[in-house]
Design an enzyme around this catalytic site. Structure first.
Site, PDB file in Angstrom:
ATOM      1  N   ASP A  32      62.844  60.606 -14.525  1.00 15.17           N
ATOM      2  CA  ASP A  32      64.091  61.294 -14.174  1.00 15.17           C
ATOM      3  C   ASP A  32      64.990  60.354 -13.353  1.00 15.17           C
ATOM      4  O   ASP A  32      65.016  59.149 -13.610  1.00 15.17           O
ATOM      5  CB  ASP A  32      63.739  62.564 -13.374  1.00 15.17           C
ATOM      6  CG  ASP A  32      64.757  63.674 -13.555  1.00 15.17           C
ATOM      7  OD1 ASP A  32      65.864  63.545 -13.024  1.00 15.17           O
ATOM      8  OD2 ASP A  32      64.424  64.667 -14.217  1.00 15.17           O
ATOM      9  N   HIS A  87      68.428  65.292  -8.847  1.00 17.11           N
ATOM     10  CA  HIS A  87      67.829  66.011  -9.974  1.00 17.11           C
ATOM     11  C   HIS A  87      66.313  65.839 -10.024  1.00 17.11           C
ATOM     12  O   HIS A  87      65.554  66.818 -10.119  1.00 17.11           O
ATOM     13  CB  HIS A  87      68.471  65.517 -11.272  1.00 17.11           C
ATOM     14  CG  HIS A  87      68.128  66.293 -12.491  1.00 17.11           C
ATOM     15  ND1 HIS A  87      67.036  65.991 -13.276  1.00 17.11           N
ATOM     16  CD2 HIS A  87      68.745  67.354 -13.091  1.00 17.11           C
ATOM     17  CE1 HIS A  87      66.994  66.828 -14.302  1.00 17.11           C
ATOM     18  NE2 HIS A  87      68.017  67.670 -14.215  1.00 17.11           N
ATOM     19  N   ASN A 179      70.790  72.342 -22.620  1.00 21.32           N
ATOM     20  CA  ASN A 179      71.689  73.319 -21.999  1.00 21.32           C
ATOM     21  C   ASN A 179      72.976  73.561 -22.780  1.00 21.32           C
ATOM     22  O   ASN A 179      74.024  73.825 -22.193  1.00 21.32           O
ATOM     23  CB  ASN A 179      72.053  72.854 -20.582  1.00 21.32           C
ATOM     24  CG  ASN A 179      70.846  72.735 -19.682  1.00 21.32           C
ATOM     25  OD1 ASN A 179      69.856  73.450 -19.844  1.00 21.32           O
ATOM     26  ND2 ASN A 179      70.924  71.828 -18.724  1.00 21.32           N
ATOM     27  N   SER A 247      66.299  72.050 -17.294  1.00 20.95           N
ATOM     28  CA  SER A 247      65.667  71.038 -16.434  1.00 20.95           C
ATOM     29  C   SER A 247      64.821  71.672 -15.343  1.00 20.95           C
ATOM     30  O   SER A 247      63.834  71.090 -14.891  1.00 20.95           O
ATOM     31  CB  SER A 247      66.739  70.169 -15.760  1.00 20.95           C
ATOM     32  OG  SER A 247      67.315  69.271 -16.667  1.00 20.95           O
TER      33      SER A 247
END
Length: 453
Positions: A32, A87, A179, A247
């Site tokens: 990530d 994130h 998304n 996520s």
């Protein structure tokens, strides 16, 4: 924070913790934006490279990274995976924020080892090449589960091959479905949509088990759902914040996989996947949106006896369309007002539906099939599906629409609301334009397609 951690409640984490709170023998790689390894809720659960000596400026384990104590940074080719975005740290907290420490939040695992593998920058972007290298690093360093809360629409054979190689090494790859609010069966989002046995593709649901408005879905390509709306977790700087997205759903599943591995260390990645998929709670609202029709249950995964290849026996579908209606009555659909179908079938049955439009005009004709979606038959053995899409202004003379269920077809005539005898004055430029109009119409119909009992 108990009420704020609604996702943990929804996946029955508290009951699962009566069985196990995790193990630091299990390593989950967060591939990530990096991880804040100094965060007070994460530091105790950070993976530490046993072959590296901190701070000596030497690549002790000869893996190409100097002082990669907590993971690696594939952007700078360094051993520092510190998160400059937030994130990855948020994802890490859902997987393994330390439990029973009287601060902050708790992850699915109170005890686990989180490996930070950074390939996304401060703006959240990264390269495919760096992503492939990040997966390779995680596998080489002993990760048993990889969390991939990222993706895109482009197919990459190189990325596919790297994830397949991770599977050959026994690594479970848990990926966010995306998304875009799209059907991934038709508009795939990778890597979640790769057809590989070691991937679990995850959609997002809200507190009421509705599919999140932004979540991708797919009866073929998305395995199950997990909480992904207003999820509270760790962010850099010893703080906390609520984020939404697939996520955020994905680390619930990666965390549950780590919990299963802690309880059953002898199980391989495919057996763990089978337990995750079979142990979820059945949710009628997502029955037609995912492979399993389930939302994650950490407790259910621990208790499941499923193994790879286990499938629930299914009977041939007998679902039938019993009526087609528009404002003009049975088998007439006004192009200004959409349509409604009545169905019968076995309670709980997921019914795929399609429609074929037969189109003719003075300058072109075409026939186009549109896969509408699926309906779920209610407890009384019936269902109703509808679309509010207005077909007016699309074709000059649209002759018929044929709706198809597994057991039958039913034809309807399409009429202009202003004039039942004729179509509307719309110019088309031949077959190609008509087919494009069919495609646009199909997408528009699906965007307003609703199924109820």
């Amino acid at each position: 924070q108990q009420a704020a951690l609604w996702g943990m409640q929804k996946i029955h984490a508290r009951e699962a913790w009566d069985i196990s709170t995790g193990s630091r023998e299990v390593v989950v790689a967060v591939v990530d934006t990096g991880v804040d390894y100094t965060h007070p809720d994460l530091s105790a659960n950070m993976w530490r490279n046993p072959e590296e000596i901190a701070g000596n400026g030497v690549d002790d384990d000869h893996n190409g990274f100097i002082d990669d104590i907590y993971g690696a940074n594939l952007l700078t080719k360094s051993g520092d995976p510190f998160d400059d975005n937030s994130h990855g740290t948020h994802v890490a907290g859902t997987i393994g924020a330390t439990g029973n420490n009287s601060i902050g939040v708790v992850g699915v695992n109170w005890k686990v080892h989180v490996m930070g593998v950074k390939f996304l920058g401060a703006n959240g972007g990264g390269t495919l090449f760096a992503g492939i290298q990040a997966i390779r690093y995680a596998v080489a360093q002993g990760a048993q589960v990889i969390n991939a809360s990222w993706g895109g629409s482009g197919f990459s054979q190189a990325l596919y091959d790297e994830i397949a190689a991770a599977g050959e090494a026994g690594v479970l790859f848990v990926a966010a479905a995306g998304n875009n609010g799209l059907n991934s069966d038709e508009y795939p989002n990778y890597p979640a949509a790769y057809n590989l046995p070691n991937i679990i593709s995850v959609a997002a649901t809200d507190k009421d088990d509705n599919l999140a408005y932004f979540s991708n879905y797919g009866k073929v390509s998305v395995d199950l759902a997990a909480p992904g709306v207003s999820i509270l977790s760790t962010v850099p700087g010893a703080t906390y914040s609520s984020y939404s997205g697939t996520s955020m759903a994905t680390p619930h599943v990666a965390g549950a996989a780590a919990l299963v591995k802690a309880v059953f260390p002898e199980l391989d990645h495919l057996n763990i996947k089978a337990k995750i998929l079979s142990g979820g709670d059945m949710v009628s609202r997502i029955a037609s949106k995912t492979v399993t029709g389930r939302r994650l249950s950490a407790l259910g995964a621990l208790l499941s006896s499923a193994s790879p290849g286990d499938e629930e026996p299914t009977e041939p579908s007998n679902a039938r369309i019993t009526s087609v209606k528009g404002p003009g009555g049975s088998k007439y659909i006004f192009r200004q007002a959409g349509f409604t179908l009545g169905l019968t079938g076995r309670p709980g049955e997921v019914v795929p539906l399609s429609m074929t439009l037969n189109v003719q005009s003075s300058r072109g004709s075409a026939r186009g099939k549109c896969t509408l979606g699926s309906a779920v038959v209610g407890p009384e053995g019936t269902a109703v599906v509808s679309s509010t899409m207005k077909l007016s202004g699309v074709f000059r003379q649209t002759r018929t629409a044929v709706f198809k269920s597994p057991a039958n077809k039913m034809k309807a005539e399409l009429k202009s609301q202003r004039n039942r005898a004729g179509g509307e004055a719309v110019s088309v430029a031949g077959d190609a334009s008509v087919k494009q109009s069919l495609s646009r119409t199909c997408r528009a119909i699906k965007s307003t397609f609703i199924s109820t009992y």
